[in-house]
Design an enzyme around this catalytic site. Structure first.
Site, PDB file in Angstrom:
ATOM      1  N   ASP A 119      46.911  34.401  46.786  1.00 23.80           N
ATOM      2  CA  ASP A 119      47.435  33.328  47.631  1.00 23.80           C
ATOM      3  C   ASP A 119      47.293  33.605  49.131  1.00 23.80           C
ATOM      4  OD1 ASP A 119      49.535  35.215  48.089  1.00 23.80           O
ATOM      5  OD2 ASP A 119      50.648  34.429  46.383  1.00 23.80           O
ATOM      6  N   HIS A 134      42.088  41.142  43.713  1.00 28.06           N
ATOM      7  CA  HIS A 134      41.649  40.021  42.865  1.00 28.06           C
ATOM      8  C   HIS A 134      41.095  38.855  43.673  1.00 28.06           C
ATOM      9  CE1 HIS A 134      44.289  41.441  39.237  1.00 28.06           C
ATOM     10  NE2 HIS A 134      43.210  42.174  39.415  1.00 28.06           N
ATOM     11  N   CYS A 142      29.308  29.917  46.708  1.00 29.23           N
ATOM     12  CA  CYS A 142      28.354  29.294  45.796  1.00 29.23           C
ATOM     13  C   CYS A 142      27.973  30.265  44.689  1.00 29.23           C
ATOM     14  CB  CYS A 142      27.106  28.894  46.600  1.00 29.23           C
ATOM     15  SG  CYS A 142      25.836  28.141  45.573  1.00 29.23           S
TER      16      CYS A 142
HETATM   17  P1  OAD Z   1      52.578  39.135  35.983  1.00 29.42           P
HETATM   18  O1  OAD Z   1      52.876  37.690  35.807  1.00 29.42           O
HETATM   19  O2  OAD Z   1      51.849  39.854  34.906  1.00 29.42           O
HETATM   20  O3  OAD Z   1      53.951  39.906  36.210  1.00 29.42           O
HETATM   21  C1  OAD Z   1      54.901  39.435  37.138  1.00 29.42           C
HETATM   22  C2  OAD Z   1      55.983  40.480  37.251  1.00 29.42           C
HETATM   23  O4  OAD Z   1      56.854  40.057  38.273  1.00 29.42           O
HETATM   24  C3  OAD Z   1      56.801  40.661  35.988  1.00 29.42           C
HETATM   25  O5  OAD Z   1      56.922  42.052  35.718  1.00 29.42           O
HETATM   26  C4  OAD Z   1      58.166  40.054  36.353  1.00 29.42           C
HETATM   27  O6  OAD Z   1      59.253  40.754  35.735  1.00 29.42           O
HETATM   28  C5  OAD Z   1      58.192  40.249  37.844  1.00 29.42           C
HETATM   29  N1  OAD Z   1      58.981  39.275  38.584  1.00 29.42           N
HETATM   30  C6  OAD Z   1      59.244  37.974  38.284  1.00 29.42           C
HETATM   31  N2  OAD Z   1      59.971  37.408  39.274  1.00 29.42           N
HETATM   32  C7  OAD Z   1      60.158  38.362  40.218  1.00 29.42           C
HETATM   33  C8  OAD Z   1      60.794  38.405  41.477  1.00 29.42           C
HETATM   34  N3  OAD Z   1      61.409  37.320  41.996  1.00 29.42           N
HETATM   35  N4  OAD Z   1      60.792  39.561  42.179  1.00 29.42           N
HETATM   36  C9  OAD Z   1      60.175  40.676  41.677  1.00 29.42           C
HETATM   37  N5  OAD Z   1      59.555  40.691  40.489  1.00 29.42           N
HETATM   38  C10 OAD Z   1      59.535  39.562  39.769  1.00 29.42           C
HETATM   39  O7  OAD Z   1      51.860  39.267  37.399  1.00 29.42           O
HETATM   40  P2  OAD Z   1      50.915  40.424  37.937  1.00 29.42           P
HETATM   41  O8  OAD Z   1      51.417  41.762  37.559  1.00 29.42           O
HETATM   42  O9  OAD Z   1      50.678  40.126  39.373  1.00 29.42           O
HETATM   43  O10 OAD Z   1      44.816  38.567  37.407  1.00 29.42           O
HETATM   44  O11 OAD Z   1      49.612  40.100  37.126  1.00 29.42           O
HETATM   45  C11 OAD Z   1      48.463  40.743  37.436  1.00 29.42           C
HETATM   46  C12 OAD Z   1      47.293  39.877  37.169  1.00 29.42           C
HETATM   47  O12 OAD Z   1      47.403  39.241  35.911  1.00 29.42           O
HETATM   48  C13 OAD Z   1      47.097  38.700  38.091  1.00 29.42           C
HETATM   49  O13 OAD Z   1      46.582  39.063  39.350  1.00 29.42           O
HETATM   50  C14 OAD Z   1      46.095  37.906  37.326  1.00 29.42           C
HETATM   51  C15 OAD Z   1      46.668  38.025  35.934  1.00 29.42           C
HETATM   52  O14 OAD Z   1      45.754  38.174  34.935  1.00 29.42           O
HETATM   53  C16 OAD Z   1      43.695  37.838  37.362  1.00 29.42           C
HETATM   54  O15 OAD Z   1      43.726  36.641  37.362  1.00 29.42           O
HETATM   55  C17 OAD Z   1      42.451  38.649  37.343  1.00 29.42           C
END
Ligand code: OAD
Length: 266
Positions: A119, A134, A142
């Site tokens: 973002d 990412h 393109c």
């Molecule tokens: P996830 O959706 O896998 O995990 C989000 C984490 O944030 C979880 O462990 C929640 O418990 C925690 N969480 C939720 N609300 C929160 C808050 N208000 N404060 C702190 N923590 C909170 O997201 P990512 O770990 O970022 O990749 O996922 C990694 C990647 O998975 C993304 O970048 C994306 C996806 O596949 C690609 O698209 C390549």
């Protein structure tokens, strides 16, 4: 910035982290969707996460719809879900957690943010050293092998369902890492260069830490005796490894950290 009451155990862990950062030269914050959840963006996993449904309405797992393979075979399907994700983010702004990290960076020689978020909020909030491992949704490029067209857009309002390159008419894509794709080489080499220099404090915030390149710096820091912290209301594979687990939301915790550090300044 007003004081933030996180409750006793989290408050004490924030104070310990502030004390470590106050004497540190270099800190690494590894961030994920949970940081932007406090801006109203959906996370990927967990309750309400965009990957919670087992299949998309097209009958594909979302990880397949959002893969490089499907983008090249059936770009309209991949773009359908890219548009859904982008419209869920549209109008959202960086929150106090992003701003707190930008504020803290001036108290160290270097504060690096390794983010999985696409973002652009860390840079928008003023963080200078951001590795977007990412990619970034606002950058379009393109897909044509010979074409170098790129454009940065504020959002996807006005983009057609299947955007095409104005130069060569090939399909356009966001400059993000889709499933089954390799990480951007420049971001990866920047990460390796920073890891080689080492960090005095490593903090994972709002990430499920499912990818090795996200968990590994934390695990290595734990083994090396570096102070490690996880800020996440949920449990992850890192929760039992870190020096301090703060089971609280990112925005109030990072805000409290910036306040605690501000109070330590002479
Ligand atoms: P996830 O959706 O896998 O995990 C989000 C984490 O944030 C979880 O462990 C929640 O418990 C925690 N969480 C939720 N609300 C929160 C808050 N208000 N404060 C702190 N923590 C909170 O997201 P990512 O770990 O970022 O990749 O996922 C990694 C990647 O998975 C993304 O970048 C994306 C996806 O596949 C690609 O698209 C390549």
């Amino acid at each position: 910035m007003v004081g933030v009451d996180l409750g006793a155990p989290a408050g004490a862990a924030v104070e310990r982290l502030a004390a470590k950062i106050a004497t540190a030269r270099r800190a690494l914050f590894i961030t994920g969707a949970g940081v932007s959840a406090d801006s109203g963006l959906p996370t990927y996993r967990g309750v309400g996460g965009i990957y919670e449904a087992s299949l998309t309405e097209d009958g594909l797992p979302i990880e397949m719809a959002l893969s490089g393979g499907v983008l090249s075979r059936d770009p309209a399907t991949t773009w359908k879900y890219i548009h859904q994700i982008e419209s869920a983010c549209r109008g959202a702004q960086p929150n106090g957690g992003h701003r707190a990290l930008a504020q803290i960076q001036d108290q160290l020689d270097a504060l690096w943010v390794l983010t999985q978020n696409v973002d652009g909020f860390h840079a928008a909030a003023g963080s200078r050293n951001v590795i977007e491992i990412h990619g970034n949704l606002q950058r379009l490029r393109c897909c044509g092998p010979e074409c170098s067209w790129t454009q940065t857009v504020p959002d996807y309002a006005g983009l057609p369902a299947l955007p095409r390159c104005p130069t060569c008419d090939a399909v356009v894509r966001p400059d993000v890492v889709l499933f089954d794709e390799v990480l951007p080489p420049a971001a990866l080499s920047s990460l390796h260069a920073q890891l080689r220099q080492g960090f005095d404090v490593v903090v994972a915030v709002g990430t499920s830490a499912g990818f090795d390149y996200i968990a590994a710096p934390v695990v290595a820091a734990c083994r090396a005796g570096v102070h490690t912290v996880e800020i996440n209301p949920g449990q992850t594979p890192l929760s039992s490894l870190v020096s301090d687990k703060i089971a609280a939301r990112a925005e109030p915790t990072l805000t409290a950290l910036a306040v605690a550090l501000g109070q330590r300044r002479p």
